[in-house]
Design a protein around this motif. Structure first.
Motif, mmCIF file in Angstrom:
data_model
loop_
_atom_site.group_PDB
_atom_site.id
_atom_site.type_symbol
_atom_site.label_atom_id
_atom_site.label_comp_id
_atom_site.label_asym_id
_atom_site.label_seq_id
_atom_site.Cartn_x
_atom_site.Cartn_y
_atom_site.Cartn_z
ATOM 1 N N MET A 1 8.106 6.182 -0.581
ATOM 2 C CA MET A 1 7.908 5.013 -0.286
ATOM 3 C C MET A 1 6.470 4.943 -1.232
ATOM 4 N N PRO A 2 5.971 4.028 -2.618
ATOM 5 C CA PRO A 2 5.017 3.934 -3.426
ATOM 6 C C PRO A 2 3.873 3.688 -2.554
ATOM 7 N N ILE A 3 3.032 4.462 -3.313
ATOM 8 C CA ILE A 3 1.372 4.032 -2.233
ATOM 9 C C ILE A 3 0.764 3.165 -3.103
ATOM 10 N N TYR A 4 0.307 1.870 -2.766
ATOM 11 C CA TYR A 4 -0.601 0.446 -3.469
ATOM 12 C C TYR A 4 -2.448 1.230 -3.247
ATOM 13 N N ASN A 5 -2.657 1.671 -1.998
ATOM 14 C CA ASN A 5 -3.643 1.339 -1.886
ATOM 15 C C ASN A 5 -4.944 0.505 -2.735
ATOM 16 N N LYS A 6 -4.502 -1.000 -2.782
ATOM 17 C CA LYS A 6 -4.989 -1.878 -2.859
ATOM 18 C C LYS A 6 -5.084 -3.601 -2.290
ATOM 19 N N LEU A 7 -5.942 -4.578 -2.747
ATOM 20 C CA LEU A 7 -5.987 -5.762 -2.511
ATOM 21 C C LEU A 7 -4.890 -6.473 -2.745
ATOM 22 N N VAL A 8 -3.875 -7.035 -2.184
ATOM 23 C CA VAL A 8 -2.676 -8.235 -2.523
ATOM 24 C C VAL A 8 -2.940 -9.484 -1.605
ATOM 25 N N ARG A 9 -2.458 -9.872 -2.286
ATOM 26 C CA ARG A 9 -2.306 -11.654 -1.618
ATOM 27 C C ARG A 9 -2.134 -12.145 -0.053
ATOM 28 N N ASP A 10 -2.877 -13.080 0.299
ATOM 29 C CA ASP A 10 -2.439 -12.408 1.603
ATOM 30 C C ASP A 10 -0.062 -13.273 1.597
ATOM 31 N N ARG A 11 0.114 -13.291 1.196
ATOM 32 C CA ARG A 11 1.433 -13.640 1.275
ATOM 33 C C ARG A 11 2.697 -12.558 1.922
ATOM 34 N N ILE A 12 1.332 -11.444 0.894
ATOM 35 C CA ILE A 12 2.325 -9.974 0.580
ATOM 36 C C ILE A 12 3.048 -9.583 1.970
ATOM 37 N N PRO A 13 2.556 -8.706 2.548
ATOM 38 C CA PRO A 13 3.209 -8.903 3.760
ATOM 39 C C PRO A 13 4.488 -9.810 4.495
ATOM 40 N N GLU A 14 4.160 -11.059 3.987
ATOM 41 C CA GLU A 14 5.406 -11.432 4.765
ATOM 42 C C GLU A 14 6.547 -11.715 3.837
ATOM 43 N N ILE A 15 6.142 -11.691 2.550
ATOM 44 C CA ILE A 15 7.197 -11.462 1.076
ATOM 45 C C ILE A 15 8.241 -10.525 1.382
ATOM 46 N N ILE A 16 6.834 -9.043 2.200
ATOM 47 C CA ILE A 16 7.841 -7.576 1.922
ATOM 48 C C ILE A 16 9.064 -7.854 3.446
ATOM 49 N N VAL A 17 8.519 -8.286 4.283
ATOM 50 C CA VAL A 17 9.010 -8.276 5.824
ATOM 51 C C VAL A 17 10.246 -9.259 4.864
ATOM 52 N N ALA A 18 10.308 -10.081 4.612
ATOM 53 C CA ALA A 18 11.262 -10.821 4.284
ATOM 54 C C ALA A 18 12.876 -10.288 2.877
ATOM 55 N N THR A 19 11.756 -9.032 2.873
ATOM 56 C CA THR A 19 12.987 -8.427 2.102
ATOM 57 C C THR A 19 13.283 -7.231 3.049
ATOM 58 N N ASN A 20 13.205 -6.550 4.526
ATOM 59 C CA ASN A 20 13.924 -5.826 5.512
ATOM 60 C C ASN A 20 12.658 -4.888 4.603
ATOM 61 N N LYS A 21 12.162 -4.232 4.744
ATOM 62 C CA LYS A 21 11.364 -2.789 4.017
ATOM 63 C C LYS A 21 10.152 -3.228 5.030
ATOM 64 N N LYS A 22 9.468 -1.404 5.539
ATOM 65 C CA LYS A 22 8.528 -1.494 6.400
ATOM 66 C C LYS A 22 7.205 -1.213 5.182
ATOM 67 N N TYR A 23 5.948 -1.003 5.664
ATOM 68 C CA TYR A 23 5.099 -1.462 5.371
ATOM 69 C C TYR A 23 3.779 -0.859 5.850
ATOM 70 N N SER A 24 2.977 -0.328 5.482
ATOM 71 C CA SER A 24 1.527 -0.293 6.329
ATOM 72 C C SER A 24 0.102 -0.934 5.550
ATOM 73 N N MET A 25 -0.846 -1.231 6.157
ATOM 74 C CA MET A 25 -1.890 -2.462 5.449
ATOM 75 C C MET A 25 -2.794 -2.614 6.305
ATOM 76 N N LYS A 26 -3.973 -2.351 6.119
ATOM 77 C CA LYS A 26 -4.936 -2.869 7.127
ATOM 78 C C LYS A 26 -5.887 -4.022 7.056
ATOM 79 N N VAL A 27 -6.510 -4.705 7.393
ATOM 80 C CA VAL A 27 -7.385 -5.739 7.605
ATOM 81 C C VAL A 27 -8.730 -5.763 6.739
ATOM 82 N N LEU A 28 -9.262 -5.768 5.696
ATOM 83 C CA LEU A 28 -10.573 -4.852 5.141
ATOM 84 C C LEU A 28 -11.842 -5.913 6.160
#
Length: 108
Positions: A1-28
């Protein structure tokens, strides 16, 4: 699983979910958010500098502008207030349209 550790646009989590992939994130927290926006501004500025077409350049400029808009509330201001400051500086000192490149100024 690639590690990004960077700020992303607000809709990125929803876009990832649409691809059926798992992810981890936090709200800063606001202070962390500002740090990450500054980091992202540098990243996007570099991408603008490396753009090889007008289309790429405009895409990167849009990203820079979006980051500027995102950081304004962290400084207690708005787009409108930023624009007022921009216009005052434009009226007082001018813009950057003419491409003037100052070499030196005689000392007093």
């Amino acid at each position: 699983m690639p590690i990004y550790n960077k700020l992303v646009r607000d809709r990125i989590p929803e876009i990832i979910v649409a691809t059926n992939k798992k992810y981890s994130m936090k709200v800063l927290e606001p202070a962390e958010h500002e740090v990450e926006i500054k980091r992202k501004l540098i990243e996007e500025l570099k991408e603008y500098q490396e753009a090889t077409s007008n289309e790429e350049a405009i895409e990167e400029l849009a990203d820079l502008l979006e980051l500027i808009y995102a950081v304004l509330p962290l400084h207690g201001t708005t787009i409108e207030e930023l624009e007022e400051v921009r216009v005052k500086k434009l009226e007082k000192r001018g813009g950057f349209d003419n491409g003037y490149y100052l070499i030196e100024v005689e000392d007093d």
